[in-house]
Structures are given as C-alpha cells and as structure tokens.
Design a protein around this motif. Sequence first.
Motif, PDB file in Angstrom:
ATOM      1  N   ASN A   2       0.834  -1.179   0.000  1.00 27.94           N
ATOM      2  CA  ASN A   2       0.000   0.000   0.000  1.00 27.94           C
ATOM      3  C   ASN A   2       0.869   1.228   0.000  1.00 27.94           C
ATOM      4  O   ASN A   2       1.976   1.238   0.522  1.00 27.94           O
ATOM      5  CB  ASN A   2      -0.947   0.007   1.191  1.00 27.94           C
ATOM      6  CG  ASN A   2      -0.219  -0.123   2.499  1.00 27.94           C
ATOM      7  OD1 ASN A   2       0.169   0.868   3.079  1.00 27.94           O
ATOM      8  ND2 ASN A   2       0.000  -1.353   2.964  1.00 27.94           N
ATOM      9  N   TRP A  44       0.291  -5.316  11.266  1.00 28.05           N
ATOM     10  CA  TRP A  44      -0.835  -4.883  12.090  1.00 28.05           C
ATOM     11  C   TRP A  44      -1.655  -6.125  12.403  1.00 28.05           C
ATOM     12  O   TRP A  44      -2.202  -6.768  11.514  1.00 28.05           O
ATOM     13  CB  TRP A  44      -1.674  -3.845  11.370  1.00 28.05           C
ATOM     14  CG  TRP A  44      -2.768  -3.281  12.232  1.00 28.05           C
ATOM     15  CD1 TRP A  44      -4.114  -3.426  12.075  1.00 28.05           C
ATOM     16  CD2 TRP A  44      -2.606  -2.456  13.396  1.00 28.05           C
ATOM     17  NE1 TRP A  44      -4.810  -2.757  13.059  1.00 28.05           N
ATOM     18  CE2 TRP A  44      -3.902  -2.153  13.891  1.00 28.05           C
ATOM     19  CE3 TRP A  44      -1.493  -1.962  14.083  1.00 28.05           C
ATOM     20  CZ2 TRP A  44      -4.106  -1.371  15.028  1.00 28.05           C
ATOM     21  CZ3 TRP A  44      -1.706  -1.186  15.214  1.00 28.05           C
ATOM     22  CH2 TRP A  44      -2.993  -0.896  15.664  1.00 28.05           C
ATOM     23  N   THR A  47      -1.448  -9.455  10.235  1.00 27.76           N
ATOM     24  CA  THR A  47      -1.245  -9.144   8.822  1.00 27.76           C
ATOM     25  C   THR A  47       0.095  -8.455   8.602  1.00 27.76           C
ATOM     26  O   THR A  47       0.417  -7.478   9.291  1.00 27.76           O
ATOM     27  CB  THR A  47      -2.369  -8.244   8.278  1.00 27.76           C
ATOM     28  OG1 THR A  47      -3.626  -8.869   8.517  1.00 27.76           O
ATOM     29  CG2 THR A  47      -2.195  -7.996   6.785  1.00 27.76           C
ATOM     30  N   PRO A 126      -8.482  -0.063  -3.570  1.00 29.90           N
ATOM     31  CA  PRO A 126      -9.034   0.477  -2.316  1.00 29.90           C
ATOM     32  C   PRO A 126      -8.296   1.757  -1.929  1.00 29.90           C
ATOM     33  O   PRO A 126      -7.066   1.844  -2.036  1.00 29.90           O
ATOM     34  CB  PRO A 126      -8.784  -0.633  -1.303  1.00 29.90           C
ATOM     35  CG  PRO A 126      -8.594  -1.877  -2.117  1.00 29.90           C
ATOM     36  CD  PRO A 126      -7.977  -1.433  -3.401  1.00 29.90           C
ATOM     37  N   GLU A 168      -7.282   3.043  13.835  1.00 30.77           N
ATOM     38  CA  GLU A 168      -8.439   2.915  12.955  1.00 30.77           C
ATOM     39  C   GLU A 168      -8.007   2.893  11.488  1.00 30.77           C
ATOM     40  O   GLU A 168      -8.589   2.161  10.670  1.00 30.77           O
ATOM     41  CB  GLU A 168      -9.407   4.070  13.193  1.00 30.77           C
ATOM     42  CG  GLU A 168     -10.114   4.032  14.537  1.00 30.77           C
ATOM     43  CD  GLU A 168      -9.271   4.600  15.668  1.00 30.77           C
ATOM     44  OE1 GLU A 168      -8.084   4.922  15.446  1.00 30.77           O
ATOM     45  OE2 GLU A 168      -9.805   4.707  16.798  1.00 30.77           O
ATOM     46  N   ASP A 171      -6.619  -0.508  10.803  1.00 33.82           N
ATOM     47  CA  ASP A 171      -7.731  -1.467  10.744  1.00 33.82           C
ATOM     48  C   ASP A 171      -8.395  -1.420   9.376  1.00 33.82           C
ATOM     49  O   ASP A 171      -8.675  -2.461   8.760  1.00 33.82           O
ATOM     50  CB  ASP A 171      -8.770  -1.154  11.827  1.00 33.82           C
ATOM     51  CG  ASP A 171      -8.322  -1.577  13.215  1.00 33.82           C
ATOM     52  OD1 ASP A 171      -7.424  -2.437  13.311  1.00 33.82           O
ATOM     53  OD2 ASP A 171      -8.867  -1.033  14.205  1.00 33.82           O
ATOM     54  N   GLY A 172      -8.657  -0.196   8.891  1.00 32.88           N
ATOM     55  CA  GLY A 172      -9.269  -0.047   7.584  1.00 32.88           C
ATOM     56  C   GLY A 172      -8.378  -0.536   6.467  1.00 32.88           C
ATOM     57  O   GLY A 172      -8.853  -1.132   5.489  1.00 32.88           O
ATOM     58  N   VAL A 174      -5.985  -2.939   6.631  1.00 35.24           N
ATOM     59  CA  VAL A 174      -5.928  -4.400   6.643  1.00 35.24           C
ATOM     60  C   VAL A 174      -7.207  -4.999   6.054  1.00 35.24           C
ATOM     61  O   VAL A 174      -7.170  -5.986   5.302  1.00 35.24           O
ATOM     62  CB  VAL A 174      -5.687  -4.905   8.078  1.00 35.24           C
ATOM     63  CG1 VAL A 174      -5.888  -6.414   8.161  1.00 35.24           C
ATOM     64  CG2 VAL A 174      -4.284  -4.540   8.544  1.00 35.24           C
ATOM     65  N   ALA A 175      -8.351  -4.371   6.376  1.00 31.99           N
ATOM     66  CA  ALA A 175      -9.615  -4.864   5.832  1.00 31.99           C
ATOM     67  C   ALA A 175      -9.702  -4.663   4.325  1.00 31.99           C
ATOM     68  O   ALA A 175     -10.359  -5.445   3.622  1.00 31.99           O
ATOM     69  CB  ALA A 175     -10.781  -4.157   6.523  1.00 31.99           C
ATOM     70  N   ALA A 176      -9.028  -3.620   3.812  1.00 32.13           N
ATOM     71  CA  ALA A 176      -9.105  -3.312   2.381  1.00 32.13           C
ATOM     72  C   ALA A 176      -8.119  -4.120   1.545  1.00 32.13           C
ATOM     73  O   ALA A 176      -8.311  -4.255   0.331  1.00 32.13           O
ATOM     74  CB  ALA A 176      -8.849  -1.823   2.160  1.00 32.13           C
TER      75      ALA A 176
END
Length: 468
Positions: A2, A44, A47, A126, A168, A171-172, A174-176
């Motif tokens: 990323n 994180w 991940t 993303p 936060e 978190d976003g 890793v989810a993406a």
Amino acid sequence: MNTPLRTPNVGKSALFNRLTGTKRAIVYDQPGVTRDRMYIRAFWGDTEFMMVDTGGLESLPGSPEDAPSVDTVGGFEILPGMVESQAALAVNEAAALIMVCDGQKGLTNADEEIYGWIRKYHSKKPLLLAVNKCESTTKGEEQVLDFWSLGGPTPLAVSAISGTGTGELLDGLVAALPPPSPEDLDPSWKDEEGDGPLKVAIIGRPNVGKSSLLNQLAGDARSIVSDYSGTTRDTIDSDVIGADGKKYTLIDTAGIRRRTSVAASKDAPESLAVGRALQAMRRADVVVLVIDAEEGPSQQDFVLSERAAVQEGCALVLCVNKWDRIDKDTYSMNEYTKTLRSKLRVFEWASVVYTSALTGQRVQKVLQAAAEASVHHRKRLSTATLNSVIQEATLWKSPPSKAGRKGRVYYVTQASTRPPTFVFFVNDPKLFPDTYKRYMERSLRDNIGFPGSPIRILWRGKGAKGKK
C-alpha cells in the motif's frame, strides 16, 4: 503493498514512520524532502504488508503509461517531475492507497485534483483518506468535515505526532487489502543459512553513481538519477535476487560529503540524510563503496572505508564506477588497482570491481563480490587450525623482547564472526608492538584468506579481562 499519497508537506513521512513503527523516513519541515520510493515491511495484528513512502505530488503524473523508465530520466531541471514519476510507479504496483491531506489547511484544490486523478486511473484500488495533523482534542474531528465533500471514502482524523486515529487507519487498511497471493505467503525470504537476505549498503561521495548502480541491479527505477548532487535523501531498501539466485537487500544512501562541508551547507536536511546513510552501515553485512573512476579515490573515500570496516566491522567491496569513461590505452585496470590500493593503503584485502552503471557493464559482479566477501565475513575456524597457523608464524618471526621479558603466545581462539574476531592469549599484551600485531594479521590472511572482510584481533594477558 500500500502507498500513501499526498501534496507536499502534509506530514506523510511522519505518518509513514508512525504506521511502520520506524524512524527511517526523513521528517523535516520543508517541502520536497522525500523523493524516492521507500519500502518497509509493516505489521498490524496478524497481517504483514509492505508500505511504500513516496514524494509529494505537486503536479499530476498523468496516466500509468506516462511514467518514465530509468533510461528516460534526465537532469535536475526536471527533478520535480521525476519525484512524481516515482510516486506514480508506486501507485501502479500498490494493492491499496492512503491519500494523506493536511487537516489544518483544510481541503485544497491540489487535494481535489489528486483525488480525481486516483479515481480516473486507479478506481479499482481500495483508497483510504487520512486527514493528518488532527491532534487537537477540540478541533480534530471538525478538521475532517471539509473532506466529506470529495464524495469518496470516509475521511479519518489522524495525527502522526500523537498517533491519534492511526489504529483505525490500519484497521481499515488491513480490511481493504486483498487476500495474499501464494508468493506473499512464501516465508522463504531467507537464505540457506536461515538468515534474512544479504544486506548490502551502497555508499560513497555525492554523484558517483550510487543510485544508477542500484537501479541497474534492481532492474527498476527505484531511485531518482540526476546530475544534480544530493538527489538521494532517504536510505532506500530494495529486495533483489542476483543471477546466482541469492537474495539481497540493497540499501541506496545519500552521498556523504566531508563533515565540515555538511555543517556549512544551506541544505538543512542534508545532515539528516548523511546520518541515515551512516546508520545504513550498521545494519549492513557488506558495504559497497562507490568511487568515481575519473576522480579517483579521495581522502573522504578513505574515511568512509575506515568507518565501514573498522568502526562498523562490515565486509567491503570497492566499486570503481564510470569505468567506461576511462581511456583503457593509458590507464589499465591493473595500474588503477595499484593506485587505488596505495591510496586506500590499509584496505588491501577489500574486493575491487570495475563497473559502468550507465551501460550496465559488470554491475552483477558487485553482487558476486558482496556474496564472496560475506562468506569470509561469516567464516569460523577451529582452534586447532588457528594455532597451527600462529605456531608457524611465531617460528618464522619470534615475538619481541622488552626489558628482558620475551613475549609468548599461548594459544588463539575465534570469539565471533561478522567480522571474524580472534583472541590471542599471551603473557603480556604490552610486549607486542603494533608491527608484530600487524604481522600476525598478515599471517592469518596469507594462510587462511578473508578477502573482502576485516578481521579483529584482541590480545589478552594473564589475569587481564582483555586488551586490544
């Protein structure tokens, strides 16, 4: 992978350091400090991912196909465009993007243009929107309100200084991220000895071709190449696989000028860049000192060699670059090597490679020389072998006497590797002058080798804890 994006000076490098848990990216209150792409592995939760720091986008680079290759990058006059090209290359290969904006300045036209560029060319990736500099407990949440007008992802109030909101954001992220590929799950970024890849720091004075050498070895425009001295600021790590299949981490560094020149410089971030370059030696296994073939070795090259080998204990490769510019009829390689070793007199053991980073001539030999030097850097010998060599050396040249006392070597053992370190147990270290100590080092090198690697010898007397 990323990549954070931003307009200049919004605190993106500080946020990069916060998210990766490092201090690798140079942070300075001045636009344009970050130029090259910097890759760092980050974690994180469960991940692991690769995060890339990029320079600020002052002008948009256009479509992904517009990014220039290493062969088309020119001089200092187009340096800003080169910075944006590096950012565009990072975006092209990224799996997710973080767009960083300045919450204290609010939404700007540049932010809107960058967001539009991302949505036009990279709409399938993303995107997270990080509004930085929101450390204020009273105004932090209010600072993100303007960014809702972009109509894109939810703006997140973060602070690189205090760490607010970074959890936060991660978190976003890793989810993406998409599921890892089989290559990403492969834990074999280890060499056959169970260690990580061989770390090779590329150092030298400004404008000797360090970044060009890195780009040739990496097969990619990892670092900006310019005729302007001081283009490289951060230390840039690049993982590559050599022709021998061995894995390397190449560390490109800023050019290191003399300390007095750096102190007198008006370029304030230069001292930070030099500090990062010197730190790169500490985490390197091998240092490749790049020397300009036309200018020849200088006193600064000697200082850098001494820092790498003596102080940091790294293996050493001398890379004479720009060899294509030398008239071979009047200056042969053998003659040049003699001159080189005479000026860097205490480093006769260092490997020497002649290259042209411009044409790619013999650049792979740099990795070969680094790998060979690393083997000797890690070499461990038995006490029996060492004592056999030292016993023969003392027969050829007996230890000297002083004030009626004769020096005696009882036995020798190897204490450690990287670099090979030997302990000589003697009756009294004061009876052994520097000339005899150098003779013992030559005996070890003549009989055992250690090309490309420094060695350390400690002299320990009876009842003493140890002396050099």
